[in-house]
Design an enzyme around this catalytic site. Structure first.
Site, short mmCIF file in Angstrom:
data_model
loop_
_atom_site.label_atom_id
_atom_site.label_comp_id
_atom_site.label_asym_id
_atom_site.label_seq_id
_atom_site.Cartn_x
_atom_site.Cartn_y
_atom_site.Cartn_z
N CYS A 59 -4.96 7.96 9.10
CA CYS A 59 -5.36 7.43 10.41
C CYS A 59 -5.01 8.43 11.52
O CYS A 59 -3.99 9.14 11.44
CB CYS A 59 -4.63 6.13 10.70
SG CYS A 59 -5.24 4.73 9.77
N ASP A 74 4.34 0.48 12.05
CA ASP A 74 3.12 -0.10 11.49
C ASP A 74 2.89 -1.55 11.94
O ASP A 74 1.84 -2.11 11.65
CB ASP A 74 3.16 -0.05 9.96
CG ASP A 74 3.11 1.38 9.43
OD1 ASP A 74 2.80 2.29 10.22
OD2 ASP A 74 3.39 1.58 8.23
N ARG A 112 -8.70 -0.89 3.97
CA ARG A 112 -7.92 0.00 3.11
C ARG A 112 -6.44 -0.37 3.05
O ARG A 112 -5.70 0.16 2.23
CB ARG A 112 -8.08 1.46 3.51
CG ARG A 112 -7.64 1.82 4.90
CD ARG A 112 -7.86 3.29 5.12
NE ARG A 112 -6.74 4.00 4.59
CZ ARG A 112 -5.91 4.74 5.29
NH1 ARG A 112 -6.12 4.90 6.58
NH2 ARG A 112 -4.89 5.33 4.75
N LYS A 128 0.83 -1.21 0.00
CA LYS A 128 0.00 0.00 0.00
C LYS A 128 0.87 1.26 0.00
O LYS A 128 0.65 2.16 -0.82
CB LYS A 128 -0.91 0.00 1.25
CG LYS A 128 -1.55 1.36 1.53
CD LYS A 128 -2.42 1.33 2.76
CE LYS A 128 -1.86 1.91 4.03
NZ LYS A 128 -1.56 3.32 4.13
N ASN A 129 1.83 1.32 0.91
CA ASN A 129 2.53 2.59 1.09
C ASN A 129 3.51 2.91 -0.05
O ASN A 129 3.95 4.06 -0.17
CB ASN A 129 3.24 2.63 2.45
CG ASN A 129 2.22 2.79 3.57
OD1 ASN A 129 1.08 3.16 3.33
ND2 ASN A 129 2.62 2.48 4.79
N ARG A 159 0.88 14.27 13.21
CA ARG A 159 1.27 14.08 11.81
C ARG A 159 1.36 15.39 11.00
O ARG A 159 0.67 15.56 9.99
CB ARG A 159 0.34 13.10 11.12
CG ARG A 159 0.18 11.79 11.86
CD ARG A 159 -0.64 10.78 11.11
NE ARG A 159 0.11 10.11 10.05
CZ ARG A 159 -0.43 9.21 9.23
NH1 ARG A 159 -1.69 8.90 9.32
NH2 ARG A 159 0.32 8.64 8.30
#
Ligand code: EPZ
Length: 416
Positions: free
Chosen positions: A116, A304, A396, A22-23, A121
């Site tokens: 999230c 993560d 997701r 994903k990232n 952030r």
């Protein structure tokens, strides 16, 4: 809204194939804007963030052709449209359009990114980087307006080795006059994946994967092609699940070097596994030892993964700790594990886990993506039924998670 129903305690065997990360994918799609015509990315995971990125690409008048997991992006008629809030707020990675639109048009209008809720952030380092290249950044209402007459390369030192800032500055810097040097750059595999995609288009970049990245101005980029790296967090999640419920469970298609920190911690808890190339075979241990984890930038233990690993630590005999150094608010899932019977306590950035504890199924609200993955793993090892609500946050990040788990024997289904 649909929910995830999990019946716990089923042993898992068979093979799980790992999807594209994903990232990485969420940076590669915006990076395609740097191509003059067509580019192609293989192994793109079919997840919600990708759907929204494609919607943004369409707002920018790109044509996207999706065939299985390959996405072809045609930017021939690219136009510089503002990126609306209802799209940019769907994910963090929408901020990568800042770097690419700045490179292409010297003007960007984009609403605040989402993501999230795991800490403050800020994106100050992205902004400082753009400013160092000569851009002016204004915040008007909920929008960033970034403009530049021209971009000029220079030396940029990042106070924090931020993944997002490293990639975003690299994206903008390909069009900056002269040479840009990013110091204290992040070294995560996602950066290498994006750099190699840019190089395939004709960009001149060296040092990706080290703390110093050098980017020389490269105009006329075209015909980019790449494959998304395997998802190291997805692989690690299933490996931890294998440590808890596996019976010769095979996880296949990852890059071992990307998950070394997690494998080392599995050794520390006394979990055996057999590694063979891009495949691991794992059978749950009878007993686990406690250990201490500290999240770090790559190649350290990934933030993560700490929430998922915490589930394994609830089974360890003794006291373990998880020290979170990247985000201020990433222990919400541990409170929910306590509702299932775990014994964890957070004090500032340290979570203490006392084990072993047996978990029991509960109805719970997914707090964030990786917290959702932790609750999913917890549900699969619990006595009874777990119902997870707010599952789009979990889905997701994990392509075909329900299908992949069912195929290895998990009792799991989406219910309305
Ligand atoms: C990426 O986020 C990932 N997200 C995150 O994945 C991951 O946790 C993180 O990297 C670290 O590996 C995406 O790739 C879309 P950072 P990113 O910039 O780039 C601070 C997941 O669950 N910081 O490396 O946003 C920041 O607050 C997620 O898949 C600043 O202070 O992370 C954090 O404390 C969540 N100013 C630290 O640096 C800035 O300008 C690292 O953030 C930028 C970051």
């Amino acid at each position: 809204m649909s929910k995830l129903k999990i019946e716990g305690k089923n042993v898992l065997s068979g093979t799980i194939e790992i999807s594209g990360a994903k990232n990485s994918a969420v940076a590669l799609l915006p990076a395609s804007l740097l191509c003059k015509t067509k580019s192609k990315i293989f192994k793109v995971p079919k997840i919600r963030d990708i759907e929204y990125l494609i919607k943004i690409l369409e707002v920018l008048n790109c044509k996207c052709k999706i065939e299985n997991n390959a996405v072809e992006i045609d930017t021939t008629h690219l136009k510089n449209a503002p990126i609306p809030e209802e799209l940019s707020e769907q994910m963090r990675a929408s901020y990568y359009f800042m770097g690419t639109l700045l490179a292409r048009f010297k003007k960007v209008e984009i609403s605040f990114p989402g993501g999230c809720h795991i800490g403050a952030r800020p994106i100050d380092l992205h902004i400082k980087g753009f400013e160092s290249l000569g851009a002016k950044v204004e915040i008007i209402k909920n929008k960033y307006i970034i403009t530049a007459d021209k971009l000029i390369g220079g030396r940029i030192y990042l106070d924090i080795a931020s993944v997002g800032a490293t990639i975003n500055i690299m994206l903008a810097a390909v069009s900056a006059e002269g040479k840009t040097i990013i110091e204290n750059a992040a070294r995560e595999p996602e950066i290498v994946n994006v750099a190699s995609y840019l190089i395939s288009m004709g960009a001149k970049i060296t040092g990706a994967g080290t703390s110093t990245i050098i980017i020389e101005q490269s105009l006329d980029l075209d015909n980019g092609v790449t494959e998304v790296f395997p998802d190291r967090i997805e692989a690690s999640t299933y490996i931890v699940l294998g440590a808890l419920m596996g019976e010769n469970l095979k996880i296949k298609g990852f890059i071992k070097e990307h998950i070394n920190a997690v494998l080392t911690k599995l050794n520390d808890v006394g979990q055996d596994f057999e590694l063979n190339g891009d495949e691991i075979t794992i059978t749950r241990a009878k007993k686990y030892l406690p250990t201490n984890i500290k999240t770090q930038v790559y190649p350290g233990f990934p933030t993560d993964m700490q929430q998922v690993f915490t589930v394994l630590l609830t089974r360890a005999s003794g006291e373990s700790t998880v020290t979170e150094t990247i985000y201020e608010s990433r222990f919400k899932s541990a409170e929910l594990l306590n509702q299932m019977g775990a014994n964890t306590a957070a004090c500032e950035n340290v979570l203490t886990i006392k084990g072993p504890t047996e978990l029991t199924g509960k109805s719970l609200w997914v707090p964030d993506l990786r917290g959702g993955a932790a609750l999913l793993v917890a549900g699969l090892i619990s006595e009874g039924t777990t119902i997870l609500d707010n599952i789009p946050l979990l889905l997701r990040g994990y392509e075909d998670v329900v299908e992949k788990l069912k195929a290895v024997g998990a009792k799991i289904e989406i219910i309305e």
